[in-house]
Design a protein around this motif. Structure first.
Motif, PDB file in Angstrom:
ATOM      1  N   ALA A   1      37.901  47.514  40.646  1.00 38.12           N
ATOM      2  CA  ALA A   1      37.870  46.042  40.370  1.00 38.12           C
ATOM      3  C   ALA A   1      38.658  45.515  39.470  1.00 38.12           C
ATOM      4  O   ALA A   1      39.032  44.601  39.550  1.00 38.12           O
ATOM      5  CB  ALA A   1      36.217  45.901  39.840  1.00 38.12           C
ATOM      6  N   ARG A   2      38.816  46.448  38.246  1.00 41.69           N
ATOM      7  CA  ARG A   2      39.874  45.960  37.245  1.00 41.69           C
ATOM      8  C   ARG A   2      41.391  45.589  37.790  1.00 41.69           C
ATOM      9  O   ARG A   2      41.849  44.555  37.179  1.00 41.69           O
ATOM     10  CB  ARG A   2      39.884  46.974  36.077  1.00 41.69           C
ATOM     11  CG  ARG A   2      38.591  47.139  35.500  1.00 41.69           C
ATOM     12  CD  ARG A   2      39.042  47.979  33.896  1.00 41.69           C
ATOM     13  NE  ARG A   2      37.577  48.116  33.497  1.00 41.69           N
ATOM     14  CZ  ARG A   2      36.876  49.543  33.827  1.00 41.69           C
ATOM     15  NH1 ARG A   2      37.426  50.220  34.318  1.00 41.69           N
ATOM     16  NH2 ARG A   2      35.654  49.634  33.006  1.00 41.69           N
ATOM     17  N   ALA A   3      41.767  46.596  38.569  1.00 42.38           N
ATOM     18  CA  ALA A   3      43.177  46.484  39.187  1.00 42.38           C
ATOM     19  C   ALA A   3      43.284  45.064  39.989  1.00 42.38           C
ATOM     20  O   ALA A   3      44.074  44.336  39.874  1.00 42.38           O
ATOM     21  CB  ALA A   3      43.393  47.581  40.005  1.00 42.38           C
ATOM     22  N   ALA A   4      42.298  45.085  40.701  1.00 41.42           N
ATOM     23  CA  ALA A   4      42.192  43.569  41.616  1.00 41.42           C
ATOM     24  C   ALA A   4      42.148  42.612  40.920  1.00 41.42           C
ATOM     25  O   ALA A   4      42.956  41.452  41.211  1.00 41.42           O
ATOM     26  CB  ALA A   4      40.971  43.701  42.694  1.00 41.42           C
ATOM     27  N   GLY A   5      41.132  42.633  39.838  1.00 40.04           N
ATOM     28  CA  GLY A   5      41.331  41.197  38.821  1.00 40.04           C
ATOM     29  C   GLY A   5      42.272  41.195  38.081  1.00 40.04           C
ATOM     30  O   GLY A   5      42.873  39.905  37.882  1.00 40.04           O
ATOM     31  N   GLU A   6      43.250  42.163  37.560  1.00 39.25           N
ATOM     32  CA  GLU A   6      44.386  41.975  37.065  1.00 39.25           C
ATOM     33  C   GLU A   6      45.466  41.329  37.895  1.00 39.25           C
ATOM     34  O   GLU A   6      46.187  40.521  37.867  1.00 39.25           O
ATOM     35  CB  GLU A   6      44.835  43.306  36.509  1.00 39.25           C
ATOM     36  CG  GLU A   6      46.285  43.226  35.850  1.00 39.25           C
ATOM     37  CD  GLU A   6      46.820  44.579  35.290  1.00 39.25           C
ATOM     38  OE1 GLU A   6      47.767  44.764  34.994  1.00 39.25           O
ATOM     39  OE2 GLU A   6      45.931  45.545  35.328  1.00 39.25           O
ATOM     40  N   ARG A   7      45.676  41.708  39.267  1.00 35.53           N
ATOM     41  CA  ARG A   7      46.482  41.201  40.179  1.00 35.53           C
ATOM     42  C   ARG A   7      46.231  39.663  40.380  1.00 35.53           C
ATOM     43  O   ARG A   7      46.918  38.908  40.568  1.00 35.53           O
ATOM     44  CB  ARG A   7      46.462  42.005  41.441  1.00 35.53           C
ATOM     45  CG  ARG A   7      47.448  41.471  42.483  1.00 35.53           C
ATOM     46  CD  ARG A   7      49.032  41.685  41.821  1.00 35.53           C
ATOM     47  NE  ARG A   7      50.003  41.480  42.598  1.00 35.53           N
ATOM     48  CZ  ARG A   7      50.942  40.853  42.510  1.00 35.53           C
ATOM     49  NH1 ARG A   7      51.263  40.509  40.935  1.00 35.53           N
ATOM     50  NH2 ARG A   7      52.015  40.576  43.268  1.00 35.53           N
ATOM     51  N   ALA A   8      44.809  39.434  40.513  1.00 36.18           N
ATOM     52  CA  ALA A   8      44.489  38.012  40.727  1.00 36.18           C
ATOM     53  C   ALA A   8      44.751  37.075  39.687  1.00 36.18           C
ATOM     54  O   ALA A   8      45.305  36.080  39.726  1.00 36.18           O
ATOM     55  CB  ALA A   8      42.927  37.996  40.913  1.00 36.18           C
ATOM     56  N   ARG A   9      44.669  37.551  38.478  1.00 34.65           N
ATOM     57  CA  ARG A   9      44.973  36.947  37.277  1.00 34.65           C
ATOM     58  C   ARG A   9      46.720  36.539  37.163  1.00 34.65           C
ATOM     59  O   ARG A   9      47.153  35.489  36.821  1.00 34.65           O
ATOM     60  CB  ARG A   9      44.590  37.709  35.788  1.00 34.65           C
ATOM     61  CG  ARG A   9      42.932  37.541  35.627  1.00 34.65           C
ATOM     62  CD  ARG A   9      42.612  37.854  34.350  1.00 34.65           C
ATOM     63  NE  ARG A   9      43.039  39.254  34.141  1.00 34.65           N
ATOM     64  CZ  ARG A   9      42.104  40.424  34.486  1.00 34.65           C
ATOM     65  NH1 ARG A   9      40.771  39.787  35.254  1.00 34.65           N
ATOM     66  NH2 ARG A   9      42.247  41.465  34.386  1.00 34.65           N
ATOM     67  N   GLU A  10      47.435  37.537  37.625  1.00 33.28           N
ATOM     68  CA  GLU A  10      48.911  37.356  37.523  1.00 33.28           C
ATOM     69  C   GLU A  10      49.185  36.396  38.574  1.00 33.28           C
ATOM     70  O   GLU A  10      50.262  35.583  38.100  1.00 33.28           O
ATOM     71  CB  GLU A  10      49.574  38.934  37.865  1.00 33.28           C
ATOM     72  CG  GLU A  10      49.453  40.094  37.067  1.00 33.28           C
ATOM     73  CD  GLU A  10      49.973  41.357  37.438  1.00 33.28           C
ATOM     74  OE1 GLU A  10      49.923  41.366  38.963  1.00 33.28           O
ATOM     75  OE2 GLU A  10      50.015  42.263  36.624  1.00 33.28           O
ATOM     76  N   LEU A  11      48.573  36.026  39.651  1.00 27.98           N
ATOM     77  CA  LEU A  11      48.962  35.342  40.699  1.00 27.98           C
ATOM     78  C   LEU A  11      48.190  33.944  40.531  1.00 27.98           C
ATOM     79  O   LEU A  11      48.414  33.113  41.400  1.00 27.98           O
ATOM     80  CB  LEU A  11      48.991  36.055  41.962  1.00 27.98           C
ATOM     81  CG  LEU A  11      49.694  37.149  42.296  1.00 27.98           C
ATOM     82  CD1 LEU A  11      49.205  37.776  43.592  1.00 27.98           C
ATOM     83  CD2 LEU A  11      51.146  36.787  42.335  1.00 27.98           C
ATOM     84  N   GLY A  12      47.380  33.798  39.672  1.00 30.19           N
ATOM     85  CA  GLY A  12      46.368  32.556  39.439  1.00 30.19           C
ATOM     86  C   GLY A  12      45.573  32.472  40.758  1.00 30.19           C
ATOM     87  O   GLY A  12      45.176  31.450  41.283  1.00 30.19           O
ATOM     88  N   ILE A  13      45.030  33.386  41.199  1.00 28.70           N
ATOM     89  CA  ILE A  13      43.797  33.491  42.048  1.00 28.70           C
ATOM     90  C   ILE A  13      42.717  33.841  41.633  1.00 28.70           C
ATOM     91  O   ILE A  13      42.438  34.682  40.700  1.00 28.70           O
ATOM     92  CB  ILE A  13      44.258  34.636  43.296  1.00 28.70           C
ATOM     93  CG1 ILE A  13      45.672  34.312  43.878  1.00 28.70           C
ATOM     94  CG2 ILE A  13      43.040  34.572  44.419  1.00 28.70           C
ATOM     95  CD1 ILE A  13      45.547  32.925  44.616  1.00 28.70           C
ATOM     96  N   GLU A  14      41.683  32.956  41.912  1.00 25.13           N
ATOM     97  CA  GLU A  14      40.031  32.983  41.328  1.00 25.13           C
ATOM     98  C   GLU A  14      39.326  34.183  42.253  1.00 25.13           C
ATOM     99  O   GLU A  14      39.607  33.974  43.578  1.00 25.13           O
ATOM    100  CB  GLU A  14      39.522  31.918  41.438  1.00 25.13           C
ATOM    101  CG  GLU A  14      38.076  31.996  40.716  1.00 25.13           C
ATOM    102  CD  GLU A  14      37.014  30.780  40.595  1.00 25.13           C
ATOM    103  OE1 GLU A  14      36.061  30.954  40.075  1.00 25.13           O
ATOM    104  OE2 GLU A  14      37.621  29.748  41.161  1.00 25.13           O
ATOM    105  N   VAL A  15      38.715  35.179  41.816  1.00 22.46           N
ATOM    106  CA  VAL A  15      37.962  36.012  42.436  1.00 22.46           C
ATOM    107  C   VAL A  15      36.399  35.290  42.442  1.00 22.46           C
ATOM    108  O   VAL A  15      35.938  35.187  41.541  1.00 22.46           O
ATOM    109  CB  VAL A  15      37.674  37.318  41.978  1.00 22.46           C
ATOM    110  CG1 VAL A  15      36.721  38.344  42.608  1.00 22.46           C
ATOM    111  CG2 VAL A  15      39.020  38.464  41.843  1.00 22.46           C
ATOM    112  N   LEU A  16      36.152  34.859  43.516  1.00 25.61           N
ATOM    113  CA  LEU A  16      34.798  34.218  43.762  1.00 25.61           C
ATOM    114  C   LEU A  16      33.561  35.042  43.639  1.00 25.61           C
ATOM    115  O   LEU A  16      32.469  34.602  43.255  1.00 25.61           O
ATOM    116  CB  LEU A  16      34.802  33.323  45.056  1.00 25.61           C
ATOM    117  CG  LEU A  16      35.765  32.272  45.309  1.00 25.61           C
ATOM    118  CD1 LEU A  16      35.981  31.717  46.590  1.00 25.61           C
ATOM    119  CD2 LEU A  16      35.708  31.131  44.084  1.00 25.61           C
TER     120      LEU A  16
END
Length: 275
Positions: free
Chosen positions: A52-67
């Motif tokens: 979960a942390r890894a996915a969240g980090e990648r999302a933040r890097e790319l400006g993608i929100e995890v809904l």
């Protein structure tokens, strides 16, 4: 007068063979703003905090929100096991920087609880989940499932339970176009809707009562669920959130070029809304 425009997002069910990072990267490549992660897509499921942390980090890097992470099931059958599952999932959503947790009710033809017992179970679950989700400042997205053997078929029932408990600030609805049609529901509750899931069914031989997840495709010109009409109504009623593709059909999951298929579906839906 401006034409309605949608904010599309990708539920991991669009392509379960992608890793969470690939899902997030694809959303970014497509110019989309958000994804929904899942805990039921085999080896690509989010089930551990490190994932979960890894996915969240990648999302933040790319400006993608995890809904969301999808889903706690069956959320309305509350017991110690469900409480532990909810706590773990809340931690995962929090670690991924997500907005909330999707909550799906029991679907079981052998479930024989009375309407009063079902309502009591729903209220017990919502009350307990308010405490758990509140510790992480998360939303609960209640997704009524329109199957005939579902223990919570309609949004109206969910809305009434949430209202009676005074928990409207914690819980919203998932408007799923497949389940809305399957339940035969006509009310939309756009003001209570936090997420929208779309998929299409095309088989002309299927009755709505016989439609199953395996029949759910991307939305196209032969769609029988009136996705465009449902979305038009939600937009007219004020919904301004994300619309996630959620196809379950193996034929979609096996596509060699899912991005092109998704773009085609997006174009079809947008064109329909412009008419």
């Amino acid at each position: 007068m401006s034409k309605p425009s949608l904010m599309f997002s990708l539920n991991h069910m669009v392509c379960p063979r992608w890793t969470p990072q690939q899902l997030i990267e694809t959303a970014a490549e497509m110019g989309l703003g958000a994804v929904e992660l899942r805990n039921d897509v085999g080896t690509n499921s989010i089930i551990e905090l490190e994932q979960a942390r890894a996915a969240g980090e990648r999302a933040r890097e790319l400006g993608i929100e995890v809904l969301s992470i999808n889903a706690l099931y069956p959320f309305n059958i509350w017991n110690e096991e469900r409480a532990a599952q909810a706590e773990k999932l809340a931690q995962l959503v929090d670690a991924a920087g997500g907005r909330g947790l999707v909550l799906c009710p029991l679907v079981d033809g052998d479930y024989s609880a009375s309407a009063e017992e079902r309502r009591a179970g729903l209220e017990q679950a919502l009350t307990a989940l308010d405490d758990i989700l509140g510790r992480y400042d998360l939303q609960g997205f209640v997704e009524p499932l329109g199957f005939p053997i579902s223990s919570l078929r309609t949004k109206a029932e969910a809305v009434e339970a949430i209202r009676s408990l005074g928990l409207a600030s914690r819980f919203g609805l998932v408007h799923d176009t497949f389940h809305h049609q399957g339940a035969g529901e006509t009310a939309f509750f756009a003001e209570r809707t936090g997420l929208v899931h779309i998929s299409g069914v095309e088989d002309p031989e299927l009755s709505f009562d016989d439609m199953l997840d395996e029949h759910r495709l991307l939305v196209g010109e032969r769609d029988r669920l009136d996705n465009v009409g449902q979305l038009r109504q939600l937009l007219a009623d004020g919904y301004d959130g994300y619309v996630s593709f959620e196809p379950f059909a193996e034929s979609v999951h096996a596509l060699t070029d899912p991005v092109t298929a998704l773009r085609d579906s997006m174009d079809f839906v947008q064109a329909g809304l412009q008419r």
